[in-house]
Design a protein around this motif. Structure first.
Motif, PDB file in Angstrom:
ATOM      1  N   ARG A 119      52.871  39.318  70.911  1.00  0.00           N
ATOM      2  CA  ARG A 119      53.457  40.154  71.559  1.00  0.00           C
ATOM      3  C   ARG A 119      54.550  40.764  71.088  1.00  0.00           C
ATOM      4  NH1 ARG A 119      50.847  39.213  76.850  1.00  0.00           N
ATOM      5  NH2 ARG A 119      49.041  40.809  76.999  1.00  0.00           N
ATOM      6  N   ASP A 120      55.351  39.446  70.741  1.00  0.00           N
ATOM      7  CA  ASP A 120      56.869  39.722  69.744  1.00  0.00           C
ATOM      8  C   ASP A 120      56.805  39.645  68.702  1.00  0.00           C
ATOM      9  OD1 ASP A 120      57.602  38.807  72.905  1.00  0.00           O
ATOM     10  OD2 ASP A 120      57.569  36.928  72.503  1.00  0.00           O
ATOM     11  N   GLY A 121      55.350  39.559  67.900  1.00  0.00           N
ATOM     12  CA  GLY A 121      55.621  40.396  66.957  1.00  0.00           C
ATOM     13  C   GLY A 121      55.599  39.535  66.007  1.00  0.00           C
ATOM     14  N   HIS A 122      55.758  37.898  66.475  1.00  0.00           N
ATOM     15  CA  HIS A 122      55.452  36.709  65.449  1.00  0.00           C
ATOM     16  C   HIS A 122      53.950  37.299  64.260  1.00  0.00           C
ATOM     17  CE1 HIS A 122      58.234  35.088  68.406  1.00  0.00           C
ATOM     18  NE2 HIS A 122      58.473  34.808  67.684  1.00  0.00           N
ATOM     19  N   LYS A 181      43.105  27.539  73.503  1.00  0.00           N
ATOM     20  CA  LYS A 181      43.111  28.608  72.474  1.00  0.00           C
ATOM     21  C   LYS A 181      43.586  28.668  71.088  1.00  0.00           C
ATOM     22  CE  LYS A 181      41.916  31.554  76.653  1.00  0.00           C
ATOM     23  NZ  LYS A 181      42.415  33.705  76.755  1.00  0.00           N
ATOM     24  N   LYS A 182      42.724  29.271  70.055  1.00  0.00           N
ATOM     25  CA  LYS A 182      43.767  28.978  69.304  1.00  0.00           C
ATOM     26  C   LYS A 182      44.682  30.127  69.307  1.00  0.00           C
ATOM     27  CE  LYS A 182      40.468  26.309  66.764  1.00  0.00           C
ATOM     28  NZ  LYS A 182      39.363  25.632  65.384  1.00  0.00           N
ATOM     29  N   ASP A 183      46.060  30.147  68.450  1.00  0.00           N
ATOM     30  CA  ASP A 183      46.753  31.419  68.376  1.00  0.00           C
ATOM     31  C   ASP A 183      46.140  32.386  67.920  1.00  0.00           C
ATOM     32  OD1 ASP A 183      48.049  29.318  68.505  1.00  0.00           O
ATOM     33  OD2 ASP A 183      49.120  28.914  66.621  1.00  0.00           O
ATOM     34  N   THR A 184      45.053  32.643  66.767  1.00  0.00           N
ATOM     35  CA  THR A 184      43.929  34.209  66.673  1.00  0.00           C
ATOM     36  C   THR A 184      43.909  34.850  67.798  1.00  0.00           C
ATOM     37  OG1 THR A 184      44.360  32.749  64.655  1.00  0.00           O
ATOM     38  CG2 THR A 184      42.782  34.608  65.427  1.00  0.00           C
ATOM     39  N   LEU A 185      43.408  33.422  68.042  1.00  0.00           N
ATOM     40  CA  LEU A 185      42.447  34.163  70.159  1.00  0.00           C
ATOM     41  C   LEU A 185      43.346  34.780  70.826  1.00  0.00           C
ATOM     42  CD1 LEU A 185      39.784  34.589  71.115  1.00  0.00           C
ATOM     43  CD2 LEU A 185      39.677  32.837  72.287  1.00  0.00           C
ATOM     44  N   SER A 186      44.232  34.110  70.784  1.00  0.00           N
ATOM     45  CA  SER A 186      45.816  34.682  72.368  1.00  0.00           C
ATOM     46  C   SER A 186      46.065  36.121  71.555  1.00  0.00           C
ATOM     47  CB  SER A 186      46.561  33.524  71.948  1.00  0.00           C
ATOM     48  OG  SER A 186      46.082  32.187  72.729  1.00  0.00           O
ATOM     49  N   ASN A 187      45.863  36.322  70.585  1.00  0.00           N
ATOM     50  CA  ASN A 187      46.792  36.998  69.474  1.00  0.00           C
ATOM     51  C   ASN A 187      46.256  38.206  69.432  1.00  0.00           C
ATOM     52  OD1 ASN A 187      49.055  35.604  69.296  1.00  0.00           O
ATOM     53  ND2 ASN A 187      49.375  35.773  66.896  1.00  0.00           N
ATOM     54  N   ILE A 188      44.455  38.108  69.876  1.00  0.00           N
ATOM     55  CA  ILE A 188      44.194  39.259  69.514  1.00  0.00           C
ATOM     56  C   ILE A 188      44.055  39.361  71.094  1.00  0.00           C
ATOM     57  CG2 ILE A 188      41.753  40.209  69.344  1.00  0.00           C
ATOM     58  CD1 ILE A 188      41.540  37.821  66.461  1.00  0.00           C
ATOM     59  N   PRO A 207      50.375  42.360  59.400  1.00  0.00           N
ATOM     60  CA  PRO A 207      49.702  42.879  57.991  1.00  0.00           C
ATOM     61  C   PRO A 207      48.427  41.946  57.357  1.00  0.00           C
ATOM     62  CG  PRO A 207      51.763  40.606  58.873  1.00  0.00           C
ATOM     63  CD  PRO A 207      50.602  41.185  60.094  1.00  0.00           C
ATOM     64  N   ARG A 208      48.469  42.630  55.741  1.00  0.00           N
ATOM     65  CA  ARG A 208      47.268  42.484  55.036  1.00  0.00           C
ATOM     66  C   ARG A 208      48.376  40.799  54.297  1.00  0.00           C
ATOM     67  NH1 ARG A 208      46.235  46.780  51.713  1.00  0.00           N
ATOM     68  NH2 ARG A 208      47.894  47.426  52.169  1.00  0.00           N
ATOM     69  N   VAL A 209      47.098  40.011  53.358  1.00  0.00           N
ATOM     70  CA  VAL A 209      48.122  39.144  52.643  1.00  0.00           C
ATOM     71  C   VAL A 209      47.627  39.922  50.968  1.00  0.00           C
ATOM     72  CG1 VAL A 209      47.605  36.742  51.401  1.00  0.00           C
ATOM     73  CG2 VAL A 209      47.324  37.841  54.186  1.00  0.00           C
ATOM     74  N   LYS A 210      48.664  40.173  50.682  1.00  0.00           N
ATOM     75  CA  LYS A 210      48.937  40.669  49.331  1.00  0.00           C
ATOM     76  C   LYS A 210      48.027  40.108  48.695  1.00  0.00           C
ATOM     77  CE  LYS A 210      52.154  42.749  45.922  1.00  0.00           C
ATOM     78  NZ  LYS A 210      53.561  42.594  44.866  1.00  0.00           N
ATOM     79  N   GLU A 211      48.075  38.787  48.095  1.00  0.00           N
ATOM     80  CA  GLU A 211      47.312  37.889  47.378  1.00  0.00           C
ATOM     81  C   GLU A 211      45.601  38.208  47.795  1.00  0.00           C
ATOM     82  OE1 GLU A 211      50.055  37.079  49.171  1.00  0.00           O
ATOM     83  OE2 GLU A 211      51.444  36.584  47.569  1.00  0.00           O
ATOM     84  N   CYS A 212      45.076  38.330  48.832  1.00  0.00           N
ATOM     85  CA  CYS A 212      43.436  38.971  49.071  1.00  0.00           C
ATOM     86  C   CYS A 212      43.541  40.320  48.218  1.00  0.00           C
ATOM     87  CB  CYS A 212      43.454  38.805  50.453  1.00  0.00           C
ATOM     88  SG  CYS A 212      43.711  36.908  51.418  1.00  0.00           S
ATOM     89  N   ASP A 213      42.441  40.684  47.867  1.00  0.00           N
ATOM     90  CA  ASP A 213      41.933  41.543  46.840  1.00  0.00           C
ATOM     91  C   ASP A 213      40.979  42.431  47.685  1.00  0.00           C
ATOM     92  OD1 ASP A 213      43.459  40.633  44.452  1.00  0.00           O
ATOM     93  OD2 ASP A 213      41.082  40.452  44.142  1.00  0.00           O
TER      94      ASP A 213
END
Ligand SMILES: Cc1cc2nc3c(=O)[nH]c(=O)nc-3n(C[C@H](O)[C@H](O)[C@H](O)COP(=O)(O)O)c2cc1C
Length: 207
Positions: free
Chosen positions: A34-37, A69-76, A125-131
Motif C-alpha cells: 500500500r505504501d509503494g514498496h 503469508k508471503k509478501d507477494t500474497l499480502s501485497n496482492i 513495475p516490470r523487470v526490464k531484464e525479462c523479455d
C-alpha cells in the motif's frame, strides 16, 4: 510406494508434489504494498488458464519458516495487482536471489540490481531484464488453509502483455530467443529449449 499425502508431514508431501509436477515454468511476480514498496519473488506453481479472457494463476504457500503469508500474497490482497515477468536463463541467478526471505520493506529489485520499468495499467513495475511481462489484475484468491504446507491460488486477469520486439515473430513468441527455464525438484532447473521434440497434433479420423 503408495501413500495418502494427508498422512505425511507437509515437507515430505511437498517433496512428492514437486517431484511429480515438473518441469514447472516460473512466474517472477512483481507487486507493491500500500505504501509503494516493491517486491519481487519467483513462483513455480504457475500456469495459464485460458486465452479469452486471458487468465493465469500461481500459488504462494504459507511460509514454512514462520507460518506467515508471503509478501507477494499480502501485497496482492492489498492492491489487487501484480505483474508476471517471464524468466529467461540469463537472469536465473538473480531470480533465485529474489527467493531469499527478506522482510516486507526490502526491495528485491534493489537487492539484485534488476531494473524497474513502468507498466501501462498496473502499479507494480516490470523487470526490464525479462523479455515478456503480463500485467495482471486480481480475479480471485482461493485459500487452502493458513498453516505451513498450506497455500493459496492467486487467479489473475492479464490486462496487458509486453513482448520484446526481437522475440515477436508472426504473432508468436520465439522460445529459442526467450530461453525460458523450468524448475524441477529441489534446486534443479531445466533449459526448456535445449532438448525439444515435435509431435504433430492429430484429429479424429474423418473429421
Ligand atoms: C524457482 C523458484 C520457485 C518457487 N516457487 C514457489 C511457489 O510456487 N510457491 C511458493 O510459495 N514459493 C515458491 N518459491 C519460494 C518463494 O520465492 C520465496 O518464499 C520468496 O521468499 C517469497 O517472497 P515474498 O515473501 O517476497 O513473496 C520459489 C522459489 C524459487 C527459487
Amino acid at each position: 510406494m503408495k501413500v495418502d499425502p494427508g498422512t505425511l508431514d507437509w515437507k515430505d508431501a511437498y517433496k512428492l508434489l514437486i517431484g511429480s509436477v515438473l518441469p514447472r515454468p516460473i512466474a517472477f511476480v512483481s507487486t507493491v504494498d500500500r505504501d509503494g514498496h516493491c517486491n519481487l519473488a519467483p513462483f513455480s506453481f504457475f500456469t495459464g488458464i485460458c486465452a479469452n479472457p486471458m487468465m493465469v494463476c500461481f500459488a504462494p504457500m504459507i511460509r514454512g519458516t514462520d507460518g506467515k503469508k508471503k509478501d507477494t500474497l499480502s501485497n496482492i490482497e492489498a492492491t489487487k495487482q501484480f505483474v508476471i515477468n517471464i524468466v529467461g536463463e540469463k537472469i536465473a541467478a538473480k531470480m533465485n536471489d529474489c527467493a531469499i526471505e527478506y522482510p516486507p520493506e526490502v526491495d528485491e529489485f534493489v537487492q539484485t540490481g534488476l531494473t524497474k520499468i513502468p507498466c501501462e495499467f498496473v502499479k507494480p513495475p516490470r523487470v526490464k531484464e525479462c523479455d515478456v511481462h503480463l500485467e495482471c489484475t486480481l480475479h480471485e484468491i482461493v485459500t487452502f488453509g493458513d498453516h505451513p504446507g498450506a497455500g493459496s491460488l492467486v487467479i489473475g486477469r492479464v490486462v496487458y502483455l509486453h513482448v520484446l520486439d526481437e522475440l515477436f515473430e508472426n504473432g508468436k513468441i520465439n522460445s529459442e530467443k526467450l530461453r525460458p527455464i523450468g524448475r524441477m525438484a529441489g534446486q534443479t532447473y531445466t533449459r526448456a529449449v535445449s532438448d525439444t521434440f515435435e509431435l504433430e497434433r492429430k484429429k479424429q479420423p474423418g473429421k
